[in-house]
Write an enzyme that holds these catalytic residues in place. Structure first.
Site, mmCIF file in Angstrom:
data_model
loop_
_atom_site.group_PDB
_atom_site.id
_atom_site.type_symbol
_atom_site.label_atom_id
_atom_site.label_comp_id
_atom_site.label_asym_id
_atom_site.label_seq_id
_atom_site.Cartn_x
_atom_site.Cartn_y
_atom_site.Cartn_z
ATOM 1 N N LYS A 134 0.837 -1.206 0.000
ATOM 2 C CA LYS A 134 0.000 0.000 0.000
ATOM 3 C C LYS A 134 0.870 1.253 0.000
ATOM 4 C CE LYS A 134 -3.920 -1.917 2.602
ATOM 5 N NZ LYS A 134 -4.814 -1.753 3.778
ATOM 6 N N GLY A 184 -8.073 3.023 -1.251
ATOM 7 C CA GLY A 184 -7.817 1.949 -2.210
ATOM 8 C C GLY A 184 -6.879 2.309 -3.340
ATOM 9 N N LYS A 221 -0.395 -8.120 5.582
ATOM 10 C CA LYS A 221 -0.996 -9.409 5.269
ATOM 11 C C LYS A 221 -2.291 -9.106 4.516
ATOM 12 C CE LYS A 221 -1.488 -13.898 6.053
ATOM 13 N NZ LYS A 221 -0.665 -14.695 5.135
ATOM 14 N N HIS A 276 -16.074 -4.437 5.533
ATOM 15 C CA HIS A 276 -15.598 -3.100 5.888
ATOM 16 C C HIS A 276 -16.559 -2.566 6.948
ATOM 17 C CE1 HIS A 276 -14.315 1.197 4.785
ATOM 18 N NE2 HIS A 276 -15.309 1.333 5.644
ATOM 19 N N LYS A 300 -18.439 3.410 -2.108
ATOM 20 C CA LYS A 300 -19.535 2.740 -1.405
ATOM 21 C C LYS A 300 -20.836 3.003 -2.144
ATOM 22 C CE LYS A 300 -17.009 3.557 2.819
ATOM 23 N NZ LYS A 300 -16.740 4.550 3.878
ATOM 24 N N ASN A 360 -10.730 8.403 8.918
ATOM 25 C CA ASN A 360 -11.201 9.577 8.181
ATOM 26 C C ASN A 360 -11.511 10.682 9.179
ATOM 27 O OD1 ASN A 360 -11.144 8.096 5.746
ATOM 28 N ND2 ASN A 360 -13.089 7.176 6.324
ATOM 29 N N ARG A 381 -13.196 13.469 8.878
ATOM 30 C CA ARG A 381 -14.244 14.347 8.346
ATOM 31 C C ARG A 381 -15.607 13.734 8.624
ATOM 32 N NH1 ARG A 381 -12.647 10.947 4.040
ATOM 33 N NH2 ARG A 381 -14.399 9.608 3.477
ATOM 34 N N VAL A 384 -20.053 10.648 4.021
ATOM 35 C CA VAL A 384 -21.262 10.585 3.200
ATOM 36 C C VAL A 384 -22.380 9.820 3.934
ATOM 37 C CG1 VAL A 384 -22.232 9.724 1.027
ATOM 38 C CG2 VAL A 384 -19.908 10.656 1.064
HETATM 39 C C1 MV4 Z 1 -6.903 -4.219 2.560
HETATM 40 C C2 MV4 Z 1 -7.577 -5.308 1.956
HETATM 41 C C3 MV4 Z 1 -7.156 -6.578 2.272
HETATM 42 N N1 MV4 Z 1 -6.133 -6.768 3.132
HETATM 43 N N2 MV4 Z 1 -5.884 -4.470 3.418
HETATM 44 C C4 MV4 Z 1 -9.163 -0.774 0.168
HETATM 45 C C5 MV4 Z 1 -9.382 0.639 0.543
HETATM 46 C C6 MV4 Z 1 -8.443 0.927 1.643
HETATM 47 N N3 MV4 Z 1 -9.100 1.757 2.590
HETATM 48 C C7 MV4 Z 1 -8.054 -0.392 2.199
HETATM 49 N N4 MV4 Z 1 -8.506 -1.369 1.275
HETATM 50 C C8 MV4 Z 1 -8.247 -2.681 1.467
HETATM 51 N N5 MV4 Z 1 -7.238 -2.951 2.323
HETATM 52 C C9 MV4 Z 1 -5.521 -5.714 3.674
HETATM 53 N N6 MV4 Z 1 -4.487 -5.918 4.482
HETATM 54 C C10 MV4 Z 1 -8.622 -5.037 1.085
HETATM 55 C C11 MV4 Z 1 -8.971 -3.704 0.830
HETATM 56 C C12 MV4 Z 1 -10.067 -3.540 -0.068
HETATM 57 C C13 MV4 Z 1 -11.293 -3.006 0.387
HETATM 58 C C14 MV4 Z 1 -11.474 -2.573 1.691
HETATM 59 C C15 MV4 Z 1 -12.665 -2.047 2.094
HETATM 60 C C16 MV4 Z 1 -13.724 -1.983 1.227
HETATM 61 C C17 MV4 Z 1 -13.591 -2.396 -0.072
HETATM 62 C C18 MV4 Z 1 -12.374 -2.921 -0.509
HETATM 63 C C19 MV4 Z 1 -12.235 -3.365 -1.830
HETATM 64 C C20 MV4 Z 1 -11.049 -3.864 -2.245
HETATM 65 C C21 MV4 Z 1 -9.957 -3.946 -1.376
#
Ligand code: MV4
Length: 449
Positions: free
Chosen positions: A158, A165, A201, A208, A237, A289, A291, A294
């Site tokens: 990341k 994302g 990992k 979420h 979302k 976040n 703020r 939405v």
């Molecule tokens: C992740 C994950 C899987 N494993 N981290 C996407 C947005 C960002 N805020 C963090 N995200 C993710 N982090 C780990 N270690 C999968 C995502 C992710 C995701 C997270 C929340 C809602 C939708 C998503 C869609 C794809 C990937």
């Protein structure tokens, strides 16, 4: 209390903030681009200032124009809404330097949570569970490969400056890690001007779930429960609900307490949302976040609170008028985000709304600036309305949402109403058994129909 607030935003959220101000007897200043002269948030404001041409960078992101507008109208405070300048620490600082109150957390807290590596290190240090991964930034591909070997695949790389994302790369094995590291670094550098990355990992099928907090400038912090925002497409979302079908009251209290204690440790004030991935009964912090979000109305529906009113009160230096034991949750609430988009291709569909009829009735709320004859400008994001409903039970809430979607008429443009109707007919949704991967599979099938 403030006499006048400038609302540095547009669309439904500008109207939402304006409503809270009017109910509190506070005058409002709307700022707008030349593309938004006819918008409802402009029509209903006490005063208006045109701050520039249609492109957001020249208007809604123009810090000097907004602060000048606040100065000439004598506004005491600026509410940034969400998006645009809402999480811009230097804007918050500039506002304060001009003797105007920024309705949000301190610039330091915005900065801290804006850097994802610092946010995660801070979260861990103040007792919030985090995803296992690198301790801070990963300096090179060799280190990435070594760490991933120890941690076990799959891993996710990341961007420190990312979030929402952007700039993420999965590596499933050793042969993919170097490639993932270099693409993530290059992309992060191009997108954010900062190539720093970290590693986690990879969680395969989490939900979420985010916790809403509210703090004042006297050290009081409460949580307002969670929102399940697992239904997302390309990190946007589309539907949110509270409570999460995956949690019970004990789990909610536990994570809520952990988050509140953590926020007290850093002296956080105003509204904030701590985002988690939730898998196999465990929470893993991903981002915070700083703020208003939405999807805040679902929280308002079940708690009976007005989050914008509370933001304004605490910004004016008042203490929260209630404590955790006063926060109660009644029934269920859901929100469907209605976008001006083709429901199958998601192509934006700006243009003139030729006919409009919003749903109503008991426990139905529509946050929108739309009306018949309004011409949706093509320059901004496609969210045009939020439909929020409450029910005593999840099933009642679901039935009411279907009823309200059925009533909603928006003619002249494409909207995502029919997508929501199809989603809410699915057994997995009825059962509450969905995760962050569910929607992408569903939309692939829906596109063929
Ligand atoms: C992740 C994950 C899987 N494993 N981290 C996407 C947005 C960002 N805020 C963090 N995200 C993710 N982090 C780990 N270690 C999968 C995502 C992710 C995701 C997270 C929340 C809602 C939708 C998503 C869609 C794809 C990937």
């Amino acid at each position: 209390m403030f006499e006048k607030i400038l609302i540095a935003n547009r669309g439904e959220i500008a109207l939402r903030v304006q409503r809270a101000c009017r109910e509190m007897g506070i005058k409002t200043v709307a700022v707008h681009s030349t593309a938004d002269s006819e918008a409802m948030h402009v029509r209903l404001a006490d005063e208006t200032v045109c701050i520039g041409p249609p492109p957001a960078r020249d208007s809604y992101l123009n810090k000097a124009a907004i602060i000048s507008a606040a100065t000439i109208t004598n506004a005491d405070a600026i509410h940034p809404g969400y998006g645009f300048l809402s999480e811009n620490a230097s804007f918050a600082e500039m506002v304060a330097d001009h003797g105007i109150t920024f309705i949000g957390p301190s610039p330091e807290h915005i900065k801290m949570m804006g850097d994802k590596v610092i946010a995660k290190q801070t979260a861990k240090a103040i007792g919030i569970p985090v995803v296992p991964g690198s301790d801070g930034a990963v300096p090179d591909a060799d280190t990435a490969a070594q760490l991933a070997g120890e941690m076990g695949y799959p891993v996710l790389i990341k961007a420190s400056a990312g979030g929402g994302g952007r700039g993420m790369k999965v590596a499933n094995n050793e042969s993919e890690i170097r490639e993932a590291f270099s693409t993530a670094t290059t992309e992060a550098k191009a997108a954010f001007g900062n190539g720093e990355v970290y590693m986690e990992k990879y969680l395969g099928r989490p939900r979420h779930i985010e916790i809403q907090v509210l703090g004042d400038k006297h050290g009081n912090v409460v949580h307002l429960g969670e929102r399940d925002c697992s239904l997302q497409r390309k990190h946007q979302k589309i539907f949110e609900e509270t409570p999460s079908p995956a949690l019970n009251a004990k789990q909610r209290d536990e994570i809520g307490e952990i988050v509140c204690a953590a926020m007290r440790k850093i002296g956080y004030y105003n509204a904030g949302t701590v985002e988690f991935l939730y898998e196999d009964g465990k929470f893993y912090f991903i981002e915070m976040n700083t703020r208003l979000q939405v999807e805040h109305p679902v929280t308002e529906m079940v708690t009976g609170l007005d989050l914008v009113r509370e933001q304004i009160r605490v910004s004016a230096g008042l203490e929260l008028g209630f404590s955790q034991k006063d926060v109660t949750f009644e029934g269920w609430a859901m929100e469907c985000r209605i976008n001006a988009e083709n429901p199958r291709t998601f192509a934006p569909s700006p243009g003139k709304i030729t006919g409009y009829h919003a749903p109503g009735g008991r426990r139905v709320r529509v946050d929108s600036g739309m009306f018949a004859g309004f011409k949706i400008p093509p320059h901004y994001d496609s969210l045009i309305a939020k439909l929020i409903v409450q029910g005593s039970t999840r099933n009642e809430c679901l039935m009411r949402m279907r009823r309200a979607l059925h009533e909603y008429v928006i003619d002249g443009i494409d909207t995502t109403i029919s997508l929501h109707q199809a989603v809410l007919a699915e057994q997995d949704i009825i059962d509450g058994s969905y995760d962050i991967r569910w929607l992408e599979n569903f939309v692939a099938e829906f596109a063929k129909k």
